[in-house]
Design a protein around this motif. Structure first.
Motif, PDB file in Angstrom:
ATOM      1  N   LEU A 162      10.241 -18.313 -23.757  1.00  0.00           N
ATOM      2  CA  LEU A 162      10.064 -18.390 -25.210  1.00  0.00           C
ATOM      3  C   LEU A 162       9.603 -17.044 -25.767  1.00  0.00           C
ATOM      4  O   LEU A 162      10.132 -16.566 -26.784  1.00  0.00           O
ATOM      5  CB  LEU A 162       9.056 -19.486 -25.534  1.00  0.00           C
ATOM      6  CG  LEU A 162       8.577 -19.556 -26.998  1.00  0.00           C
ATOM      7  CD1 LEU A 162       9.746 -19.919 -27.914  1.00  0.00           C
ATOM      8  CD2 LEU A 162       7.430 -20.560 -27.149  1.00  0.00           C
ATOM      9  N   ILE A 163       8.618 -16.433 -25.112  1.00  0.00           N
ATOM     10  CA  ILE A 163       8.099 -15.145 -25.599  1.00  0.00           C
ATOM     11  C   ILE A 163       9.176 -14.068 -25.519  1.00  0.00           C
ATOM     12  O   ILE A 163       9.320 -13.249 -26.434  1.00  0.00           O
ATOM     13  CB  ILE A 163       6.859 -14.755 -24.772  1.00  0.00           C
ATOM     14  CG1 ILE A 163       5.724 -15.763 -25.013  1.00  0.00           C
ATOM     15  CG2 ILE A 163       6.402 -13.350 -25.134  1.00  0.00           C
ATOM     16  CD1 ILE A 163       4.538 -15.570 -24.085  1.00  0.00           C
ATOM     17  N   ALA A 164       9.958 -14.085 -24.424  1.00  0.00           N
ATOM     18  CA  ALA A 164      11.005 -13.068 -24.269  1.00  0.00           C
ATOM     19  C   ALA A 164      12.123 -13.256 -25.291  1.00  0.00           C
ATOM     20  O   ALA A 164      12.632 -12.276 -25.852  1.00  0.00           O
ATOM     21  CB  ALA A 164      11.552 -13.113 -22.849  1.00  0.00           C
ATOM     22  N   GLU A 165      12.517 -14.512 -25.558  1.00  0.00           N
ATOM     23  CA  GLU A 165      13.613 -14.770 -26.486  1.00  0.00           C
ATOM     24  C   GLU A 165      13.179 -14.676 -27.943  1.00  0.00           C
ATOM     25  O   GLU A 165      14.033 -14.522 -28.831  1.00  0.00           O
ATOM     26  CB  GLU A 165      14.206 -16.160 -26.218  1.00  0.00           C
ATOM     27  CG  GLU A 165      14.885 -16.288 -24.859  1.00  0.00           C
ATOM     28  CD  GLU A 165      15.455 -17.675 -24.633  1.00  0.00           C
ATOM     29  OE1 GLU A 165      15.498 -18.457 -25.620  1.00  0.00           O
ATOM     30  OE2 GLU A 165      15.837 -17.979 -23.483  1.00  0.00           O
ATOM     31  N   PHE A 166      11.890 -14.761 -28.193  1.00  0.00           N
ATOM     32  CA  PHE A 166      11.411 -14.746 -29.569  1.00  0.00           C
ATOM     33  C   PHE A 166      11.744 -13.428 -30.263  1.00  0.00           C
ATOM     34  O   PHE A 166      12.041 -13.408 -31.467  1.00  0.00           O
ATOM     35  CB  PHE A 166       9.889 -14.989 -29.594  1.00  0.00           C
ATOM     36  CG  PHE A 166       9.322 -15.109 -30.981  1.00  0.00           C
ATOM     37  CD1 PHE A 166       9.368 -16.302 -31.663  1.00  0.00           C
ATOM     38  CD2 PHE A 166       8.747 -14.007 -31.603  1.00  0.00           C
ATOM     39  CE1 PHE A 166       8.851 -16.411 -32.948  1.00  0.00           C
ATOM     40  CE2 PHE A 166       8.224 -14.107 -32.877  1.00  0.00           C
ATOM     41  CZ  PHE A 166       8.275 -15.305 -33.566  1.00  0.00           C
ATOM     42  N   GLU A 167      11.694 -12.314 -29.543  1.00  0.00           N
ATOM     43  CA  GLU A 167      11.939 -11.003 -30.144  1.00  0.00           C
ATOM     44  C   GLU A 167      13.346 -10.874 -30.704  1.00  0.00           C
ATOM     45  O   GLU A 167      13.591 -10.075 -31.608  1.00  0.00           O
ATOM     46  CB  GLU A 167      11.684  -9.901 -29.110  1.00  0.00           C
ATOM     47  CG  GLU A 167      10.241  -9.803 -28.650  1.00  0.00           C
ATOM     48  CD  GLU A 167       9.302  -9.528 -29.817  1.00  0.00           C
ATOM     49  OE1 GLU A 167       9.703  -8.765 -30.728  1.00  0.00           O
ATOM     50  OE2 GLU A 167       8.183 -10.070 -29.831  1.00  0.00           O
TER      51      GLU A 167
END
Length: 335
Positions: free
Chosen positions: A232-237
């Protein structure tokens, strides 16, 4: 008549005896000759076999001795002209890294000193020693003849952090930050290795609710919830919500869901799968609230249809937290 008949019989008997007596010496000589001939041939065969065995053993010993001498000469030649040759002594150590670890620290971990023989150096040993550091993802080591050793380091890029209490050697507890990259590897940077210019740890989302026993520096966490949080954190950007809100924390203690808190005060519930669809749905709800002059208080995106939401009165949005600067390639270099 009886005397006349017996006379021929006596002659025949005497003649047969004479023939037998005469023939017997002749047969003995022939038999003795055959025995001597067989013994002579057996001796010749044994002698031939002995010569053959001696020759084979001699050739084997000669071959072994020749190979041993050749090996010793080759070993001496390698030591004399290659491994102990000052022409291949390391004079230049080219270390490059794409992160924040100081070059002197990398040199210490590599265990290479000027003057070491370049050809005698075990490149795999240097690579393995460097990759033991939790902050390092991969290492490439290359010989550049005649005197240069090139080391290229790719560091792990932290995308989240977790604060945990750690027992200090002098006693007492201290709150220590562990960092995680997108593959789930735990990083605990040394204080001397942290570059505050390239890494602003306070700007990274905090991962909470994880199992402390799984957070071992250098090892990867295989928890499905932690893996989903890192995805989630990686795809959020690169999601539709990028630049609109900040991810402040992600709680993985829930059952099959993630509890996300934003820097703007919203609480979002997200399922472990369908991350792309949920981020897109989040943007639709965000735009809807903006058009109504509302802000999202809570939003449950784990519900497939009709996601429940609580609205708040829109207030001036706080400024977005500064994003960590990505370290430029080959920023740290020493030749």
């Amino acid at each position: 008549m009886a005397w006349r008949n017996s006379a021929p019989r006596r002659k025949i008997t005497v003649r047969c005896l004479n023939m037998w007596i005469k023939r017997k010496p002749k047969n003995r000589r022939l038999e003795r000759g055959n025995v001597l001939d067989v013994k002579l041939r057996a001796k010749e065969i044994r002698a031939a076999r002995l010569r053959l065995a001696t020759t084979a053993v001699g050739l084997s010993l000669g071959t072994v001795m020749g190979l041993y001498l050749l090996w010793r000469v080759g070993d001496w030649a390698l030591d004399e002209f290659v491994f102990n040759n000052d022409a291949f002594a390391i004079r230049e150590l080219d270390i490059q890294t794409d992160g924040s670890i100081p070059v002197e620290q990398l040199r210490k971990w590599a265990g290479v000193r000027p003057g070491d023989n370049l050809l005698a150096l075990d490149l795999n040993r240097v690579k393995d020693d460097l990759e033991l550091a939790p902050m390092i993802q991969s290492v490439a080591v290359e010989r550049v003849l005649p005197r240069t050793l090139k080391i290229s380091v790719i560091e792990r890029e932290p995308i989240a952090r977790m604060k945990m209490l750690q027992l200090q050697p002098g006693g007492g507890l201290e709150l220590v930050s562990y960092y995680l990259d997108k593959s789930g590897h735990v990083i605990q940077p040394l204080p001397a290795c942290v570059d505050t210019i390239s890494l602003n740890g306070d700007a990274l989302p905090v991962l909470s609710g994880g199992n402390a026993a799984e957070f071992l520096p250098g090892s990867a966490i295989h928890s499905p919830k932690v893996s989903a949080a890192l995805r989630l954190i990686a795809e959020f950007e690169n999601s539709p919500m990028a630049g609109l809100v900040d991810l402040k924390s992600v709680d993985v203690s829930g059952t099959e869901v993630l509890q996300v808190t934003t820097g703007q005060g919203s609480r979002i519930t997200i399922a472990l799968d369908r991350l792309e669809d949920q981020l897109r749905h989040w943007r639709l709800v965000y735009d809807l609230g903006k058009n109504m002059g509302k802000a999202i208080g809570t939003l449950d995106l784990s519900v497939t249809n009709n996601a429940p939401a609580i609205w708040l009165e829109a207030a001036p949005a706080p400024p977005l937290a500064p994003k960590p600067n990505s370290a430029s390639p080959n920023r740290n270099k020493h030749v």
